[in-house]
Design a protein around this motif. Structure first.
Motif, short mmCIF file in Angstrom:
data_model
loop_
_atom_site.label_atom_id
_atom_site.label_comp_id
_atom_site.label_asym_id
_atom_site.label_seq_id
_atom_site.Cartn_x
_atom_site.Cartn_y
_atom_site.Cartn_z
N UNK A 1 0.81 -1.21 0.00
CA UNK A 1 0.00 0.00 0.00
C UNK A 1 0.85 1.26 0.00
N UNK A 2 1.92 1.26 0.78
CA UNK A 2 2.78 2.45 0.84
C UNK A 2 3.50 2.67 -0.48
N UNK A 3 3.94 1.57 -1.11
CA UNK A 3 4.60 1.71 -2.41
C UNK A 3 3.67 2.29 -3.45
N UNK A 4 2.43 1.83 -3.45
CA UNK A 4 1.45 2.33 -4.43
C UNK A 4 1.12 3.80 -4.17
N UNK A 5 1.00 4.16 -2.90
CA UNK A 5 0.73 5.56 -2.55
C UNK A 5 1.90 6.44 -3.02
N UNK A 6 3.13 5.95 -2.82
CA UNK A 6 4.31 6.72 -3.25
C UNK A 6 4.34 6.89 -4.76
N UNK A 7 3.97 5.84 -5.51
CA UNK A 7 3.95 5.96 -6.97
C UNK A 7 2.91 6.99 -7.42
N UNK A 8 1.75 6.99 -6.77
CA UNK A 8 0.72 7.97 -7.12
C UNK A 8 1.18 9.39 -6.78
N UNK A 9 1.86 9.53 -5.65
CA UNK A 9 2.43 10.84 -5.31
C UNK A 9 3.44 11.29 -6.36
N UNK A 10 4.29 10.36 -6.78
CA UNK A 10 5.32 10.70 -7.77
C UNK A 10 4.71 11.12 -9.09
N UNK A 11 3.64 10.44 -9.51
CA UNK A 11 2.96 10.82 -10.75
C UNK A 11 2.33 12.21 -10.61
N UNK A 12 1.70 12.46 -9.47
CA UNK A 12 1.05 13.76 -9.26
C UNK A 12 2.07 14.89 -9.26
N UNK A 13 3.27 14.61 -8.75
CA UNK A 13 4.29 15.66 -8.62
C UNK A 13 5.29 15.65 -9.76
N UNK A 14 5.03 14.82 -10.79
CA UNK A 14 5.90 14.74 -11.98
C UNK A 14 7.33 14.39 -11.59
N UNK A 15 7.47 13.45 -10.66
CA UNK A 15 8.79 13.15 -10.12
C UNK A 15 9.16 11.67 -10.19
N UNK A 16 8.38 10.85 -10.89
CA UNK A 16 8.66 9.42 -10.90
C UNK A 16 10.02 9.11 -11.53
N UNK A 17 10.33 9.75 -12.64
CA UNK A 17 11.64 9.53 -13.28
C UNK A 17 12.77 9.94 -12.34
N UNK A 18 12.58 11.03 -11.61
CA UNK A 18 13.59 11.50 -10.65
C UNK A 18 13.80 10.49 -9.53
N UNK A 19 12.72 9.90 -9.02
CA UNK A 19 12.84 8.92 -7.94
C UNK A 19 13.59 7.68 -8.40
N UNK A 20 13.27 7.19 -9.59
CA UNK A 20 13.93 5.98 -10.10
C UNK A 20 15.40 6.27 -10.41
N UNK A 21 15.69 7.45 -10.94
CA UNK A 21 17.09 7.84 -11.19
C UNK A 21 17.88 7.85 -9.89
N UNK A 22 17.26 8.35 -8.83
CA UNK A 22 17.90 8.35 -7.51
C UNK A 22 18.24 6.93 -7.09
N UNK A 23 17.33 5.99 -7.34
CA UNK A 23 17.58 4.59 -6.99
C UNK A 23 18.76 4.04 -7.80
#
Length: 415
Positions: free
Chosen positions: A81-103
């Motif tokens: 549930x937390x992972x899915x919430x984080x993905x939705x947050x990342x999409x809303x904030x246009x930051x998903x690519x940034x998060x994965x790059x950080x990883x």
């Protein structure tokens, strides 16, 4: 999947039919090749993002803020549930690519992925990153409060907010099983008359207090503590967006039926203004959906009490006067409502929402009659209440003029 998201609308919302499948694919990619911990405990991608460094030379990163927001959400109980919430947050904030790059630039976390099986540690991940960049340029408008079922499913329930004025009892019989479900409604109660909730619906939160994973008595204690206060109730419908039963609720509804064999899952309540995707209904919804043609039946002073229970006695008091009705325009504006005589265009009254103590429908003879109580301007001192009675042309119109719409504005003004 990304092309499907792009082709439908400029802004992607929770009602987009391609959103859930897109999120599920991203989740599968982030899980592919993820090794278990040394203790053979299952590891999910949420733990990967949680372990990433949360500060850089500029201070807290966007990822750290998203992770902390996810951690404090009381509606989430699992890593999934937390992972899915984080993905939705990342999409809303246009930051998903940034998060994965950080990883990808954090070797100690990247080593949790198999170099053979994972997408992220394979040179072929470049197309995946380019697609994430495309997603980062798209507009997502997602309801982050509607997250109580992310532990079980990417499919989200229909979520509605109901605003209710102070009253002694709502009249809901509740069943507690990790979630707070409505088992039955007490006849004649406010919940039964207003029909803002149905048996089978889930009470998700009350005045911002989440009821997720509630224990027996917690919901009742919350309502008792807030007795006499305006309530904001978040309801998750048992009926999904497509009209079928919301799938994650099927098991709970079976248990609910065992508790109440006579349980009837009725039609979903109608709390929305009379608008459709094609626009307002021309029969009674005019001027951007805020003006209604109704009959003004009269008003009367009702004394010192202006709570909703008084309406069932005050309305007959007004009707017994047999005053001639007037066709009026009821305009529900953002901060106040006005009532104007339709033939002469003379304004009969104007009331700001904080002046209105209650509003409800007559439940004895004519369901098209509704009324509200307001501080009486006809008394020497502002200590009495006046009941204003109106009639809609249909029951549907009367439901559209129910408290949800007036008190939503009331809440904004008072806060």
């Amino acid at each position: 999947c990304v092309l499907n998201l792009q082709s439908d609308v400029e802004m992607v919302s929770d009602t987009n039919p391609h959103l859930a499948s897109c999120c599920e694919l991203i989740e599968l990619i982030l899980r592919k090749g993820l090794r278990p911990a040394l203790s053979l405990v299952h590891r999910d991608y949420w733990q990967c993002f949680e372990q990433l460094p949360h500060q850089d030379h500029c201070g807290l990163t966007a990822l750290s803020l998203a992770v902390e927001q996810t951690k404090v959400c009381r509606k989430l109980l699992s890593a999934q549930g937390r992972g899915r919430y984080l993905l939705r947050l990342a999409l809303s904030r246009k930051a998903l690519a940034q998060f994965v790059t950080h990883l990808l630039h954090t070797p100690r976390v990247l080593e949790w992925y198999s170099p053979v099986l994972s997408v992220l540690r394979n040179e072929e991940f470049v197309p995946f990153m380019s697609l994430l960049l495309v997603l980062s340029h798209m507009e997502f408008k997602l309801d982050m409060e509607n997250c109580s079922f992310l532990d079980e499913s990417w499919l989200l329930p229909v979520c509605e907010i109901y605003e209710v004025v102070p009253c002694r009892e709502l009249g809901m019989v509740l069943y507690i099983s990790g979630r707070v479900l409505v088992l039955n409604l007490i006849p004649g109660s406010q919940a039964h008359v207003d029909k803002f909730v149905c048996p089978g619906d889930v009470i998700d939160e009350i005045n911002g207090t989440s009821l997720r994973n509630s224990k027996c008595g917690q919901a009742g204690a919350t309502l008792s503590r807030l007795r006499g206060c305006p309530l904001s109730i978040c309801v998750l419908r048992w009926r999904a967006h497509d009209g079928t039963v919301y799938r994650p609720l099927i098991k709970l509804l079976r248990v609910l039926r065992m508790e109440n064999p006579t349980l009837q899952l009725g039609p979903a309540p109608t709390q929305q203004l009379a608008t459709t995707e094609q626009g307002p209904s021309p029969s009674h919804c005019l001027k951007e959906g805020s003006v209604y043609i109704v009959q003004f039946l009269g008003k009367a002073n009702i004394g010192m009490f202006g709570n909703k229970e008084v309406l069932q006695h005050a309305i007959p008091h007004v009707l017994q006067k047999n005053l001639p009705s007037k066709e009026v325009l009821l305009d529900m504006k953002e901060t106040h409502l006005t009532c104007t005589d339709r033939p002469s265009q003379v304004e009969l009254f104007e009331h700001h929402y904080p002046e209105i103590s209650c509003v409800g429908r007559y439940d004895q003879q004519d369901y098209t009659i509704f009324a509200f109580c307001v501080d009486s301007p006809e008394t020497p001192q502002p200590t009495g209440f006046c009941c204003v009675v109106l009639r809609a042309s249909t029951i549907k119109e009367c439901e559209d003029n129910q408290p949800h719409h007036w008190l939503q504005a009331y809440r904004v003004v008072c806060m």
